[in-house]
Design a protein around this motif. Structure first.
Motif, PDB file in Angstrom:
ATOM      1  N   PHE A 225      24.221  20.871  -1.569  1.00 37.64           N
ATOM      2  CA  PHE A 225      24.410  20.683  -3.005  1.00 37.64           C
ATOM      3  C   PHE A 225      23.624  19.468  -3.461  1.00 37.64           C
ATOM      4  N   SER A 226      23.468  19.344  -4.755  1.00 36.54           N
ATOM      5  CA  SER A 226      22.671  18.270  -5.348  1.00 36.54           C
ATOM      6  C   SER A 226      23.583  17.270  -6.034  1.00 36.54           C
ATOM      7  N   ALA A 227      23.578  16.042  -5.568  1.00 27.96           N
ATOM      8  CA  ALA A 227      24.484  15.033  -6.114  1.00 27.96           C
ATOM      9  C   ALA A 227      24.209  14.761  -7.584  1.00 27.96           C
ATOM     10  N   TYR A 228      22.961  14.912  -8.019  1.00 26.64           N
ATOM     11  CA  TYR A 228      22.632  14.596  -9.408  1.00 26.64           C
ATOM     12  C   TYR A 228      23.171  15.647 -10.379  1.00 26.64           C
ATOM     13  N   LYS A 229      23.666  16.750  -9.852  1.00 30.48           N
ATOM     14  CA  LYS A 229      24.336  17.735 -10.696  1.00 30.48           C
ATOM     15  C   LYS A 229      25.854  17.608 -10.602  1.00 30.48           C
ATOM     16  N   VAL A 230      26.290  16.695  -9.726  1.00 28.47           N
ATOM     17  CA  VAL A 230      27.714  16.400  -9.570  1.00 28.47           C
ATOM     18  C   VAL A 230      27.944  14.955 -10.001  1.00 28.47           C
ATOM     19  N   PHE A 231      27.239  14.553 -11.102  1.00 27.74           N
ATOM     20  CA  PHE A 231      27.498  13.291 -11.795  1.00 27.74           C
ATOM     21  C   PHE A 231      27.029  12.080 -10.997  1.00 27.74           C
ATOM     22  N   GLY A 232      26.017  12.274 -10.144  1.00 23.88           N
ATOM     23  CA  GLY A 232      25.519  11.181  -9.322  1.00 23.88           C
ATOM     24  C   GLY A 232      24.021  11.009  -9.421  1.00 23.88           C
ATOM     25  N   PRO A 233      23.433  10.233  -8.509  1.00 19.36           N
ATOM     26  CA  PRO A 233      21.990   9.982  -8.513  1.00 19.36           C
ATOM     27  C   PRO A 233      21.208  11.165  -7.964  1.00 19.36           C
ATOM     28  N   HIS A 234      19.900  11.111  -8.106  1.00 21.06           N
ATOM     29  CA  HIS A 234      19.042  12.241  -7.766  1.00 21.06           C
ATOM     30  C   HIS A 234      18.777  12.298  -6.263  1.00 21.06           C
ATOM     31  N   VAL A 235      19.738  12.849  -5.517  1.00 15.04           N
ATOM     32  CA  VAL A 235      19.587  13.123  -4.095  1.00 15.04           C
ATOM     33  C   VAL A 235      20.243  14.451  -3.782  1.00 15.04           C
ATOM     34  N   GLY A 236      19.863  15.014  -2.633  1.00 22.30           N
ATOM     35  CA  GLY A 236      20.495  16.223  -2.148  1.00 22.30           C
ATOM     36  C   GLY A 236      21.411  15.910  -0.979  1.00 22.30           C
ATOM     37  N   VAL A 237      22.493  16.660  -0.878  1.00 20.32           N
ATOM     38  CA  VAL A 237      23.461  16.490   0.202  1.00 20.32           C
ATOM     39  C   VAL A 237      23.496  17.783   1.009  1.00 20.32           C
TER      40      VAL A 237
END
Length: 416
Positions: A225-237
């Motif tokens: 998932f993409s942290a920047y779409k879960v209200f965070g900075p632009h990184v992927g998890v």
């Protein structure tokens, strides 16, 4: 406007955490481009600022208190994502983005692929979860495509089951579509994949901002998932099954192999952005407390409870949007026609008399933020009979959106 009620989520309390709503560029806009990247709450900004001002040195060094702080903050960020996803922290990769993470994972899996092995991909996914796996044909793999139903916008497990053979080695699928909004029975797909002796990779980018992610329960071998779409900075998890790590070919520097470093993170994680990730769970923890959560509850308990509230709110807003769109002549909704568990709050539509670009531009004049196109789901757009460049108009709702914003979008559409 149809009489569709919304949840009792305290939106004033929610939106107070997000400075974008009061910024010169965000004020007075109804923001529905959340699937492209959501707004961030104050704790994320605070952690990023602290790292950049107090700990912008190499972590893990013995020479400076700042290095110890950098290490601690990055560890906190990684642990926060493990809690958010209910995944083992030792299998967590923080990388540039989901496209990069899955590309690196595919490269690491090449030694496990032999000529004649079969890889299942969909035609519904974002291309990030298609192209890397199709490239395994270079190692001799055969690609089998799990196709979605254009009428429903959804994948059927029966169709996957028909594709599986004794040669299936890998099944890759979306938890939710970033174009049609359809939610896949990911747990069912993982069970079928494992029953065939295959690994399962789930793209959770379009699900994670909206619902409870539980990697342990899902039992996927990899969940992205993409942290920047879960209200965070632009990184992927990328959450990996820890047992899988030992089977992957090292993608890091050759002399680091077997020395406790993850084989899938060449160059390591982005330091300041990894540190900022804990701001996401700071926000969720603080919001749950503000909404009445008990002081003694564990963070994971708070996350699950809060996301259930988010889901109820998003479902109500989605129902309101879908009913409103259905009442507008010339508008055709793509994907599941009703709000609920089978649909993420990502709604795509086309207009019979206007291009999707023209609709998006007209809404922008009214300070309603949407985008148009295929959103990297190029194959899905083609399967729907759409020109991928113009594609669809996409409206993506999250928990901080309001009923008034939905009404504002609907009121603007007839003149689009």
């Amino acid at each position: 406007m149809p009489d569709v009620s919304v949840s009792d989520l305290d939106l004033a309390a929610v939106r107070a955490w997000f400075p974008a709503f009061d910024s010169p560029t965000g004020a007075d806009w109804a923001f529905f481009e959340n699937a492209g990247g959501a707004y961030v709450p104050r704790p994320v900004i605070a952690r990023l600022t602290r790292f950049m001002t107090e700990a912008k040195v190499q972590p893990g060094a013995p020479y400076f208190p700042a290095s110890a702080l950098a290490t601690a903050m990055m560890d906190e960020g990684t642990a926060a994502m493990a809690t958010l996803a209910n995944a083992p922290v030792e299998g967590l990769v923080i990388g540039a983005d989901t496209s990069t993470n899955l590309h690196v994972l595919a490269n690491a899996l090449v030694p496990l692929i032999e000529p004649g092995d079969e890889v299942v991909v969909t035609n519904l996914d974002h291309e990030a979860n298609i192209t890397p796996w199709r490239r395994l044909t270079r190692a001799g793999a055969t690609i089998r495509e799990w196709r979605f139903d254009p009428e429903t916008g959804a994948l059927a497990l029966a169709d996957l089951e028909a594709l599986l053979t004794d040669n299936t080695r890998l099944v890759c699928l979306p938890h939710a579509s970033n174009l049609t909004g359809a939610v896949c029975d990911a747990a069912g797909a993982v069970r079928l994949a494992h029953g065939a002796g295959a690994l399962a990779v789930v793209d959770g980018v379009s699900y994670a901002p909206h619902g409870v992610v539980d990697v342990a329960a899902l039992d996927a071998d990899a969940y992205a998932f993409s942290a920047y779409k879960v209200f965070g900075p632009h990184v992927g998890v990328l959450a990996l099954r820890p047992e899988l790590l030992g089977r992957l070919e090292n993608q890091n520097h050759m002399y680091l192999a077997g020395k406790g470093t993850l084989p899938l993170n060449p160059g390591g994680p982005p330091h300041e952005l990894t540190a900022a990730l804990a701001g996401i769970t700071d926000y969720l923890d603080g919001l749950d407390r503000a909404l009445g959560g008990a002081d003694g509850d564990a963070l994971r308990t708070r996350i699950v409870r809060l996301f259930h509230r988010f889901e109820a709110h998003q479902t109500a807003l989605t129902a309101r949007l879908l009913e409103g769109l259905a009442a507008i002549p010339g508008v055709r909704v793509i994907g599941p026609p009703q709000a609920g568990p089978a649909r993420a709050p990502t709604v795509a539509f086309v207009h019979a008399r206007r291009s999707s670009r023209a609709v998006a531009e007209a809404l922008s004049v009214r300070r309603v933020a949407v985008r148009h196109g295929s959103f990297y789901a190029w194959r899905a757009a083609e399967a729907l009979g759409l020109a991928p460049d113009d594609g669809i108009v996409r409206v993506s709702l999250v928990h901080y959106n309001t009923a008034d914003e939905v009404d504002r979008l609907l009121d603007a559409l007839p003149g689009a």
